[in-house]
Write a protein that holds these residues in place. Structure first.
Motif, short mmCIF file in Angstrom:
data_model
loop_
_atom_site.label_atom_id
_atom_site.label_comp_id
_atom_site.label_asym_id
_atom_site.label_seq_id
_atom_site.Cartn_x
_atom_site.Cartn_y
_atom_site.Cartn_z
N VAL A 40 0.83 -1.21 0.00
CA VAL A 40 0.00 0.00 0.00
C VAL A 40 0.86 1.26 0.00
O VAL A 40 0.47 2.29 -0.57
CB VAL A 40 -1.03 0.02 1.16
CG1 VAL A 40 -2.00 -1.13 1.05
CG2 VAL A 40 -0.39 0.07 2.51
N LEU A 41 2.04 1.18 0.60
CA LEU A 41 2.95 2.33 0.56
C LEU A 41 3.45 2.58 -0.86
O LEU A 41 3.50 3.73 -1.33
CB LEU A 41 4.12 2.14 1.52
CG LEU A 41 3.81 2.31 3.00
CD1 LEU A 41 5.03 1.95 3.84
CD2 LEU A 41 3.35 3.72 3.32
N ILE A 42 3.84 1.50 -1.56
CA ILE A 42 4.29 1.66 -2.95
C ILE A 42 3.18 2.30 -3.78
O ILE A 42 3.41 3.26 -4.53
CB ILE A 42 4.70 0.31 -3.57
CG1 ILE A 42 5.93 -0.27 -2.84
CG2 ILE A 42 5.01 0.47 -5.06
CD1 ILE A 42 6.25 -1.70 -3.24
N PHE A 54 13.63 0.93 -5.64
CA PHE A 54 13.56 -0.51 -5.39
C PHE A 54 14.98 -1.03 -5.21
O PHE A 54 15.82 -0.85 -6.09
CB PHE A 54 12.86 -1.23 -6.56
CG PHE A 54 11.41 -0.86 -6.73
CD1 PHE A 54 10.44 -1.43 -5.91
CD2 PHE A 54 11.03 0.06 -7.68
CE1 PHE A 54 9.10 -1.08 -6.06
CE2 PHE A 54 9.69 0.41 -7.84
CZ PHE A 54 8.73 -0.16 -7.02
N VAL A 55 15.22 -1.64 -4.06
CA VAL A 55 16.56 -2.13 -3.73
C VAL A 55 16.55 -3.66 -3.74
O VAL A 55 15.65 -4.29 -3.17
CB VAL A 55 17.01 -1.63 -2.34
CG1 VAL A 55 18.43 -2.10 -2.04
CG2 VAL A 55 16.91 -0.10 -2.26
N LYS A 76 9.46 -10.03 -4.93
CA LYS A 76 8.16 -10.68 -4.75
C LYS A 76 7.20 -10.13 -5.80
O LYS A 76 7.34 -9.00 -6.26
CB LYS A 76 7.63 -10.42 -3.34
CG LYS A 76 8.47 -11.10 -2.24
CD LYS A 76 7.78 -11.00 -0.89
CE LYS A 76 8.63 -11.60 0.21
NZ LYS A 76 7.90 -11.69 1.49
N GLU A 77 6.22 -10.95 -6.16
CA GLU A 77 5.33 -10.62 -7.28
C GLU A 77 4.65 -9.26 -7.13
O GLU A 77 4.54 -8.49 -8.08
CB GLU A 77 4.28 -11.71 -7.47
CG GLU A 77 4.83 -13.08 -7.84
CD GLU A 77 5.52 -13.12 -9.21
OE1 GLU A 77 5.36 -12.15 -9.98
OE2 GLU A 77 6.22 -14.10 -9.49
N ARG A 82 4.37 -3.68 -9.50
CA ARG A 82 4.22 -2.23 -9.34
C ARG A 82 5.34 -1.46 -10.02
O ARG A 82 5.22 -0.25 -10.21
CB ARG A 82 4.23 -1.85 -7.85
CG ARG A 82 3.12 -2.40 -7.00
CD ARG A 82 1.77 -1.81 -7.16
NE ARG A 82 1.64 -0.41 -7.50
CZ ARG A 82 0.45 0.20 -7.61
NH1 ARG A 82 -0.65 -0.47 -7.38
NH2 ARG A 82 0.38 1.47 -7.94
N ARG A 83 6.41 -2.13 -10.39
CA ARG A 83 7.55 -1.41 -10.98
C ARG A 83 7.13 -0.74 -12.30
O ARG A 83 6.49 -1.37 -13.14
CB ARG A 83 8.73 -2.34 -11.19
CG ARG A 83 9.36 -2.79 -9.86
CD ARG A 83 10.65 -3.54 -10.04
NE ARG A 83 11.64 -2.69 -10.69
CZ ARG A 83 12.62 -3.16 -11.44
NH1 ARG A 83 12.75 -4.46 -11.65
NH2 ARG A 83 13.50 -2.34 -11.98
#
Length: 197
Positions: A40-42, A54-55, A76-77, A82-83
């Protein structure tokens, strides 16, 4: 809790990789809600056009589930999906040590070029790469926010036969970060409220 979020505050999503789901390797974890809170933060950061970093940890240890070339190295999926969805800036940092500031490309240089002075750390593990990134950010002069409920870790054995549960380790991390002035420890809800203000 009042938590101000800058318009260009970055969200640093640390090591949310499939390999951390291998309980046989890591042992018992805490905070089963962490993945939902990270997700939810992303989404909130992308929906408000804020920067997302993204690290990914590329472990040098052959036995690690996070080693390159092994499925566990992949995000993770829900993170992978979201990327690229946000219209704000996005960066991929890869690293072989705990701090995202010792990765490629140079996170500190990217922040400075973009005029970013505040960032949020979420991800895995609370007391390892998430905490180290937050501590170093504080040392470098950034305002760091640490949503404890958007991180998780695992039970750990230390010296002298000492063993601490994941919850104990998370509490110690939060106390050190907040009490030591490295970061402000907050909740996911605090941040979701702040980004909408």
């Amino acid at each position: 809790m009042q938590t101000g979020i800058a318009r260009n505050a970055a969200l640093v999503v640390v090591d949310v990789q499939k390999g951390f789901d291998e309980e046989a390797f890591w042992g018992p974890r805490n905070n089963l809600a962490a993945d939902e809170n990270i997700a939810v933060l992303i989404a909130a950061w992308q929906e408000t056009d804020r920067p997302v970093v993204f690290v990914r940890h590329d472990s040098l240890k052959l036995e690690s589930p996070l080693r390159p070339g092994y499925e566990g190295n992949d995000f993770k999926e829900y993170v992978q999906a979201r990327r690229g969805l946000g219209s704000g800036p996005e960066l991929l940092v890869t690293k072989t040590v705990n701090s995202a500031f010792y990765g490629t490309p140079d996170l500190d240089a990217w922040f400075k070029e973009a005029g970013i002075t505040q960032f949020v750390v979420a991800g895995i593990q609370t007391n390892m790469c998430a905490e180290t990134t937050a501590r170093m950010g504080g040392n470098l002069g950034y305002q760091v926010l640490f949503p404890l409920d958007a991180t998780h870790t695992f039970d750990l054995t230390g010296p002298f036969g000492w063993r601490q549960s994941a919850d104990e380790l998370a509490t110690a991390s939060a106390t050190s970060l907040h009490g030591g002035g490295f970061a402000k420890v907050v909740t996911t809800a605090d941040l979701l409220t702040a980004v909408q203000e």
